[in-house]
Design a protein around this motif. Structure first.
Motif, PDB file in Angstrom:
ATOM      1  N   SER A 270      39.037  29.009  35.158  1.00 41.38           N
ATOM      2  CA  SER A 270      38.308  28.703  34.060  1.00 41.38           C
ATOM      3  C   SER A 270      37.677  27.615  34.567  1.00 41.38           C
ATOM      4  O   SER A 270      36.231  27.282  34.047  1.00 41.38           O
ATOM      5  N   GLN A 271      38.111  26.568  35.069  1.00 42.17           N
ATOM      6  CA  GLN A 271      37.428  25.407  35.461  1.00 42.17           C
ATOM      7  C   GLN A 271      36.309  25.538  36.393  1.00 42.17           C
ATOM      8  O   GLN A 271      35.423  24.830  36.255  1.00 42.17           O
ATOM      9  N   LEU A 272      36.512  26.292  37.539  1.00 46.18           N
ATOM     10  CA  LEU A 272      35.676  26.680  38.660  1.00 46.18           C
ATOM     11  C   LEU A 272      34.724  27.371  37.775  1.00 46.18           C
ATOM     12  O   LEU A 272      33.345  26.761  38.180  1.00 46.18           O
TER      13      LEU A 272
ATOM     14  N   GLN B 159      36.828  42.636  39.573  1.00 46.93           N
ATOM     15  CA  GLN B 159      36.374  41.425  38.910  1.00 46.93           C
ATOM     16  C   GLN B 159      36.228  40.046  39.477  1.00 46.93           C
ATOM     17  O   GLN B 159      35.172  39.276  39.736  1.00 46.93           O
ATOM     18  N   MET B 160      37.481  39.717  40.733  1.00 51.08           N
ATOM     19  CA  MET B 160      37.344  38.583  41.402  1.00 51.08           C
ATOM     20  C   MET B 160      36.008  38.608  42.344  1.00 51.08           C
ATOM     21  O   MET B 160      35.420  37.665  42.560  1.00 51.08           O
TER      22      MET B 160
ATOM     23  N   ALA C  60      41.909  30.349  42.734  1.00 54.23           N
ATOM     24  CA  ALA C  60      41.919  29.783  41.330  1.00 54.23           C
ATOM     25  C   ALA C  60      42.914  30.829  40.386  1.00 54.23           C
ATOM     26  O   ALA C  60      43.492  30.478  39.456  1.00 54.23           O
ATOM     27  N   THR C  61      42.507  32.081  40.636  1.00 56.10           N
ATOM     28  CA  THR C  61      43.059  32.961  39.797  1.00 56.10           C
ATOM     29  C   THR C  61      44.657  33.026  39.804  1.00 56.10           C
ATOM     30  O   THR C  61      45.445  32.980  38.826  1.00 56.10           O
ATOM     31  N   ALA C  62      44.993  32.766  41.272  1.00 61.23           N
ATOM     32  CA  ALA C  62      46.535  32.844  41.245  1.00 61.23           C
ATOM     33  C   ALA C  62      47.282  31.386  40.579  1.00 61.23           C
ATOM     34  O   ALA C  62      48.474  31.322  40.092  1.00 61.23           O
TER      35      ALA C  62
ATOM     36  N   LEU D  64      49.566  32.771  37.860  1.00 59.65           N
ATOM     37  CA  LEU D  64      50.875  32.788  38.326  1.00 59.65           C
ATOM     38  C   LEU D  64      51.461  31.225  38.695  1.00 59.65           C
ATOM     39  O   LEU D  64      52.500  31.133  39.141  1.00 59.65           O
ATOM     40  N   MET D  65      50.595  30.306  38.551  1.00 56.56           N
ATOM     41  CA  MET D  65      51.187  28.801  38.684  1.00 56.56           C
ATOM     42  C   MET D  65      51.379  28.748  39.937  1.00 56.56           C
ATOM     43  O   MET D  65      52.294  28.088  40.536  1.00 56.56           O
ATOM     44  N   TYR D  66      50.877  29.439  40.965  1.00 60.90           N
ATOM     45  CA  TYR D  66      51.026  29.434  42.472  1.00 60.90           C
ATOM     46  C   TYR D  66      49.671  28.833  42.909  1.00 60.90           C
ATOM     47  O   TYR D  66      48.536  29.113  42.879  1.00 60.90           O
TER      48      TYR D  66
END
Length: 143
Positions: A22-24, A71-72, A89-91, A95-97
């Motif tokens: 979201s930030q990106l 989508q990515m 960024a998605t991870a 996933l907090m990874y």
């Protein structure tokens, strides 16, 4: 007489931390790229566009599920960021990874470092001493 302290407004939600993807997307938008421009240039591998509202929603109220691989790809094209950066960024958001990379090293070294991640300082020192002792023994045997 003292006045009673007012209770916090029960209708207010606590502030939420913005997710990495979201930030990106928000940061790209803040550079002057509109959500419509993102929608126009963000194509999935099979040529479909994600609507501008999709990007807006991802920033304002992210869905529960992460974007798909297709989508990515579209997000990467839409934002001008690499697919790898979008995947990281998605991870991080869903996933907090947090991805880290050891460039220049083979898979064996990356696996070893992965096993050491999160160890205590004492455990890391122990592993370092064992590796250095093994190196010394190998050098002395070769002399």
């Amino acid at each position: 007489m003292t006045a009673a302290a007012t209770a916090p407004d029960q209708g207010m939600a606590p502030p939420t931390q913005e997710g990495a993807l979201s930030q990106l997307i928000r940061q790209v938008n803040e550079t002057g790229v509109t959500y419509q421009e993102m929608a126009d240039r963000g194509l999935t591998p099979d040529g479909h566009k994600l609507p501008k509202q999709w990007y807006q929603k991802l920033v304002k109220t992210p869905p529960v599920n992460p974007p798909s691989v297709d989508q990515m790809h579209a997000i990467a094209a839409a934002t001008g960021k690499s697919l790898r950066r979008v995947q990281e960024a998605t991870a991080k958001q869903w996933l907090m990874y947090e991805a880290t990379e050891l460039s220049g090293y083979d898979e064996e070294v990356r696996i070893i470092v992965g096993h050491l991640a999160g160890k205590s300082k004492a455990e890391l020192m122990q592993w370092r001493m064992m590796i250095e002792a093994a190196e010394r023994a190998r050098r002395e045997a070769d002399e």
